[in-house]
Design a protein around this motif. Structure first.
Motif, PDB file in Angstrom:
ATOM      1  N   GLN A  23       0.976  -1.065  -0.133  1.00 49.98           N
ATOM      2  CA  GLN A  23      -0.322  -0.072  -0.331  1.00 49.98           C
ATOM      3  C   GLN A  23       1.050   1.489   0.070  1.00 49.98           C
ATOM      4  O   GLN A  23       0.489   1.972  -0.691  1.00 49.98           O
ATOM      5  N   TYR A  24       1.546   1.132   0.980  1.00 51.04           N
ATOM      6  CA  TYR A  24       2.887   2.265   0.866  1.00 51.04           C
ATOM      7  C   TYR A  24       3.972   2.030   1.269  1.00 51.04           C
ATOM      8  O   TYR A  24       4.153   1.023   2.285  1.00 51.04           O
ATOM      9  N   PRO A  25       5.146   2.329   0.257  1.00 53.46           N
ATOM     10  CA  PRO A  25       5.751   2.884  -0.538  1.00 53.46           C
ATOM     11  C   PRO A  25       5.180   2.284  -1.473  1.00 53.46           C
ATOM     12  O   PRO A  25       5.491   3.115  -2.442  1.00 53.46           O
ATOM     13  N   GLY A  26       5.228   1.192  -1.869  1.00 53.73           N
ATOM     14  CA  GLY A  26       5.250   0.487  -2.650  1.00 53.73           C
ATOM     15  C   GLY A  26       6.319  -0.449  -3.143  1.00 53.73           C
ATOM     16  O   GLY A  26       7.100  -0.781  -2.363  1.00 53.73           O
ATOM     17  N   VAL A  27       5.367  -2.246  -3.706  1.00 54.36           N
ATOM     18  CA  VAL A  27       6.685  -3.144  -4.117  1.00 54.36           C
ATOM     19  C   VAL A  27       7.256  -2.854  -5.367  1.00 54.36           C
ATOM     20  O   VAL A  27       5.990  -3.386  -5.964  1.00 54.36           O
ATOM     21  N   GLY A  28       7.959  -2.714  -5.845  1.00 55.20           N
ATOM     22  CA  GLY A  28       8.486  -3.471  -7.032  1.00 55.20           C
ATOM     23  C   GLY A  28       8.023  -1.886  -8.332  1.00 55.20           C
ATOM     24  O   GLY A  28       7.950  -2.276  -9.124  1.00 55.20           O
ATOM     25  N   GLY A  29       8.053  -0.676  -7.508  1.00 57.03           N
ATOM     26  CA  GLY A  29       7.197   0.000  -8.513  1.00 57.03           C
ATOM     27  C   GLY A  29       5.966   0.443  -9.090  1.00 57.03           C
ATOM     28  O   GLY A  29       5.400   1.071  -9.216  1.00 57.03           O
ATOM     29  N   GLU A  30       5.822  -0.741  -7.744  1.00 52.04           N
ATOM     30  CA  GLU A  30       3.854  -0.971  -8.053  1.00 52.04           C
ATOM     31  C   GLU A  30       2.719  -0.553  -6.119  1.00 52.04           C
ATOM     32  O   GLU A  30       4.182  -1.409  -5.503  1.00 52.04           O
ATOM     33  N   GLN A  31       2.065   0.565  -6.495  1.00 55.52           N
ATOM     34  CA  GLN A  31       1.088   0.126  -5.128  1.00 55.52           C
ATOM     35  C   GLN A  31       0.044   0.037  -5.308  1.00 55.52           C
ATOM     36  O   GLN A  31      -0.324   0.156  -6.139  1.00 55.52           O
ATOM     37  N   THR A  32      -0.508  -0.040  -4.433  1.00 53.67           N
ATOM     38  CA  THR A  32      -1.938  -0.742  -4.283  1.00 53.67           C
ATOM     39  C   THR A  32      -3.065   0.161  -3.993  1.00 53.67           C
ATOM     40  O   THR A  32      -2.787  -0.118  -2.165  1.00 53.67           O
ATOM     41  N   TYR A  33      -4.299   0.566  -3.896  1.00 52.32           N
ATOM     42  CA  TYR A  33      -5.124   1.108  -2.810  1.00 52.32           C
ATOM     43  C   TYR A  33      -5.333   0.270  -2.070  1.00 52.32           C
ATOM     44  O   TYR A  33      -7.246   0.432  -2.238  1.00 52.32           O
ATOM     45  N   SER A  34      -5.052  -0.563  -1.788  1.00 46.66           N
ATOM     46  CA  SER A  34      -6.230  -1.654  -0.885  1.00 46.66           C
ATOM     47  C   SER A  34      -7.080  -1.277  -0.188  1.00 46.66           C
ATOM     48  O   SER A  34      -7.685  -2.133   0.271  1.00 46.66           O
ATOM     49  N   GLU A  35      -6.647  -0.419   0.619  1.00 47.84           N
ATOM     50  CA  GLU A  35      -7.845   0.107   1.705  1.00 47.84           C
ATOM     51  C   GLU A  35      -9.044   0.969   1.514  1.00 47.84           C
ATOM     52  O   GLU A  35      -9.364   1.030   2.206  1.00 47.84           O
ATOM     53  N   GLY A  36      -8.465   1.272   0.355  1.00 42.82           N
ATOM     54  CA  GLY A  36     -10.216   1.455  -1.124  1.00 42.82           C
ATOM     55  C   GLY A  36     -10.675   3.128  -0.345  1.00 42.82           C
ATOM     56  O   GLY A  36      -9.718   3.770  -0.409  1.00 42.82           O
TER      57      GLY A  36
END
Length: 753
Positions: free
Chosen positions: A600-613
């Motif tokens: 979610q933050y700061p991301g892994v491998g250049g990707e992040q997911t706003y899974s908290e909606g």
């Protein structure tokens, strides 16, 4: 040794000499614009598009039809020389086309005033402090004043306001933005935009979109569901377009769903233009372009960068790239291979000139040049507006036994403590770092020390000062004083995120800032422990830890208060102004309350997911039933208020809520009643969400009836299945009070049936 004024003159002259040595004026650079907007004479050759009575779209089409291919390509990218800040201290420019009566387009940062390397401008409180005002009319006045100064400095595009949501308190740029709530952010950006654009100056809504951190901001790929994007991260941009009629939108560095924002057709075409009806131009962030035809065909109109040459390595401030993807040679190649159409190129230019026509830039062209650059445009009236904004944006978090305001008897010894309190420290503790940071020349910042000294003398009080880095000095000075005022600073800056919620002041020179090894928590703990009558002033851009809170008598949160910070704080201490701000962001107890996974933050491998909606800010705390240090919407002020008689009724597709507010204290004070809506369970919304507010000044004992109108959107949710806003049938709760956690009035209404 030169006096301070002489040193300022030397610095300003040196800066001007540097700029002039590499700079050339624009097509209309004849004299300063300090005299204010004046209409230009119409060249008969331009008559087809120079009648202000004609619709802007008609004028734009006529102008573009008259342009050569070379002139069109000239309009969609920045001027080569001089680059960036060396063009009279501005961020960038597109030189005008005199033979077509096209004026220069000169762009400058940003939301807290005319920044960059500008001289003699007013620095207003930062965005988060403006949001804390909860005052739409004053916010419009702030915007109007900034636009006025911009025009007089030869600038007609202000690169603000920034309106990204405070998803995490670590974001180094949260100080520029309007907090964690999409409704509050939208309500504050619209009057700001209207204020700027009441001048012949274009405002710019940035950074579009989902640009909510500085770590990996150039490349991070954000994955977010459309409902969350529509309900949390996009409403301020949508309001900027629909309600603010903003002239430009800046696409951000990051990627969204695999595509860079500046070549993302979903963002730039589908949502921005098709859904919201945007008719201005999309400008890139500086160095955010990565292609020619894909970016142009996706919806980018104007490319900007700091330099015209290749920059293969990304920096924290500017992205990597070839420098000019919209250069004529590349556009010609794209046109030749048909990856870019001539119709799209025409549309790009029309998008740029249309808001220029709408807002009077052709009738009242700027005059960039050395006279405008060297002019001082900050007036006493502007400073008064800045001071009012600083006071209304200051949040009183604690006031034990009504310690504040101080009585007027005088004869006290007041200790002022802290690096941030002195004139040198105030230069960097009253504003954040990065592109929004001004030159600071000539020095106009009023420090807390200077402000308190001035009023203390009028009231017969004595002021002593220590910098506070020595524990012994801080303890001794505080213990010997009747009252201690300790000013702690924390630096936030573009290009980097905060590591934690501790405080560390910084020193900034233009874009670049350096942290200072000053332990602010220890200083505050020492002072509050040594003197029970301690007022803590927090010059910060984001939430910070407060382990010393129980020992403090009073706590003021001015955020970054701008040039008039010291005068504002002093007037608040002595009761001449009220700290009438309310929190636009939840203050957590500590980092332990922040529950972000690495993905979610700061991301892994250049990707992040706003899974908290949608559980962002107070929505998260409410859903998890966590008690923050201070809740969203909180603020004490100098009086108390009672809320009563809530009535809610249907009105068309929405509702109307009325209630009374009464000042139950002994001082005139501003109430900020807030209305929250709770949706039925089937809607799948957070527990409660801000949907209305007002700010009213009441005399002691005075009551007022408040009416808040709730449109259909206040009860709506985004349906990805229907691809539109819907109202889930059911009973909606209406709650009114003084913060998101203090809601004494409750009612409900059935909607969607």
């Amino acid at each position: 040794m030169p006096t301070r004024r002489t040193m300022s003159t030397i610095a300003a002259s040196a800066l001007a000499a540097t700029i002039v040595s590499v700079g050339t004026g624009g097509s209309t650079s004849v004299a300063a614009g300090a005299a204010g907007p004046t209409a230009r004479a119409v060249d008969p050759a331009c008559a087809a598009w120079m009648d202000p009575k004609d619709p802007a779209a008609q004028r734009a089409r006529a102008l573009v039809d008259a342009m050569s291919a070379e002139q069109k390509m000239h309009m969609v990218t920045f001027g080569d020389l001089p680059p960036y800040l060396l063009y009279y201290g501005t961020a960038g420019h597109v030189t005008g086309i005199p033979e077509l009566c096209v004026p220069d387009l000169v762009l400058s940062d940003a939301g807290s005033g005319v920044a960059g390397l500008q001289l003699g401008t007013t620095t207003f409180p930062s965005g988060v402090a403006q949001a804390s005002m909860w005052n739409r009319s004053l916010q419009r006045e702030v915007g109007r004043t900034i636009g006025d100064e911009a025009f007089d400095k030869g600038i007609n595009v202000m690169l603000g306001p920034g309106m990204n949501i405070a998803r995490t308190p670590y974001n180094g740029r949260n100080f520029e933005y309007f907090g964690e709530d999409p409704y509050l952010a939208a309500q504050m950006v619209v009057p700001f935009i209207k204020g700027i654009q009441s001048n012949p100056v274009i405002a710019d809504a940035k950074h579009y979109a989902l640009n909510n951190q500085e770590v990996d901001r150039m490349t991070v790929d954000v994955t977010v569901d459309e409902r969350t994007a529509r309900e949390i991260y996009l409403p301020a941009f949508e309001a900027a377009v629909k309600d603010g009629d903003v002239g430009s939108v800046m696409c951000s560095y990051n990627r969204v769903g695999g595509k860079y924002a500046c070549e993302n057709p979903t963002l730039l075409d589908d949502w921005l233009r098709d859904d919201w009806g945007f008719d201005g131009f999309v400008v890139s962030d500086w160095g955010a372009v990565h292609s020619t035809a894909p970016s142009a065909m996706a919806g980018l109109d104007l490319e900007m960068h700091a330099v015209p040459f290749e920059n293969p390595v990304a920096t924290p401030v500017f992205g990597a790239g070839e420098g000019k993807y919209f250069a004529a040679a590349k556009l010609e190649t794209a046109l030749a291979d048909k990856t870019l159409t001539s119709a799209r190129l025409d549309e790009m230019v029309r998008n740029i000139v249309r808001p220029m026509f709408e807002l009077g830039l052709f009738e009242q062209p700027i005059t960039p040049g050395l006279p405008a650059f060297l002019s001082t445009v900050s007036t006493d009236a502007h400073k008064e507006t800045a001071r009012r904004a600083a006071s209304e944006g200051t949040v009183l978090l604690k006031n034990r036994d009504d310690m504040l305001p101080l009585d007027t008897e005088g004869g006290r010894t007041i200790a002022v403590i802290g690096y941030a309190a002195n004139p040198l420290g105030a230069l960097s503790s009253t504003g954040g770092g990065g592109s929004s940071h001004g030159s600071g020349l000539p020095p106009q910042v009023v420090s807390v020390l200077q402000g308190v000294q001035s009023l203390a003398q009028e009231h017969g009080d004595t002021v002593v000062y220590t910098e506070g880095s020595s524990v012994i000095d801080a303890m001794l000075v505080a213990s010997l004083a009747d009252i201690a005022i300790v000013v702690a600073g924390d630096g936030s800056s573009e290009g980097s995120d905060r590591a934690d919620l501790s405080m560390s002041p910084q020193v900034c020179v233009t874009l670049f800032c350096q942290k200072l090894p000053l332990d602010q928590e220890q200083m505050v703990s020492t002072v509050t422990g040594a003197n029970p009558n301690t007022v803590v002033v927090l010059d910060v851009g984001a939430p910070v830890r407060m382990p010393w809170l129980s020992d403090a008598a009073a706590v003021l949160l001015p955020w970054y208060g701008g040039n008039e910070h010291g005068n504002s704080v002093a007037r608040i201490l002595y009761g001449l102004d009220e700290p009438s701000g309310r929190l636009p962001q939840t203050l957590p107890v500590s980092e332990d309350q922040l529950d972000f996974s690495p993905e979610q933050y700061p991301g892994v491998g250049g990707e992040q997911t706003y899974s908290e909606g949608m559980l962002v800010g107070y929505r998260y705390y409410d859903s998890r039933r966590l008690k923050p240090l201070f809740p969203f919407g909180f603020g004490l002020g100098y009086s108390t208020f009672a809320f009563d008689d809530l009535q809610v009724r249907r009105a068309g597709s929405g509702a109307v809520a009325t209630f009374t507010v009464r000042n139950t204290g002994t001082r005139a004070s501003s109430a900020v009643p807030q209305l929250y809506v709770s949706s039925p369970a089937a809607a799948g919304e957070p527990p409660r969400q801000l949907k209305g507010f007002d700010k009213v000044l009441l005399k002691p004992g005075q009551s007022r009836t408040i009416t808040l109108r709730l449109d259909r959107r206040a009860f709506s949710q985004w349906s990805t299945r229907a691809d539109r806003w819907i109202v889930t049938p059911g009973r909606y709760g209406i709650q009114v009070g003084s913060s998101s956690r203090d809601l004494d009035l409750r009612s409900s209404i059935v909607m969607g049936r």
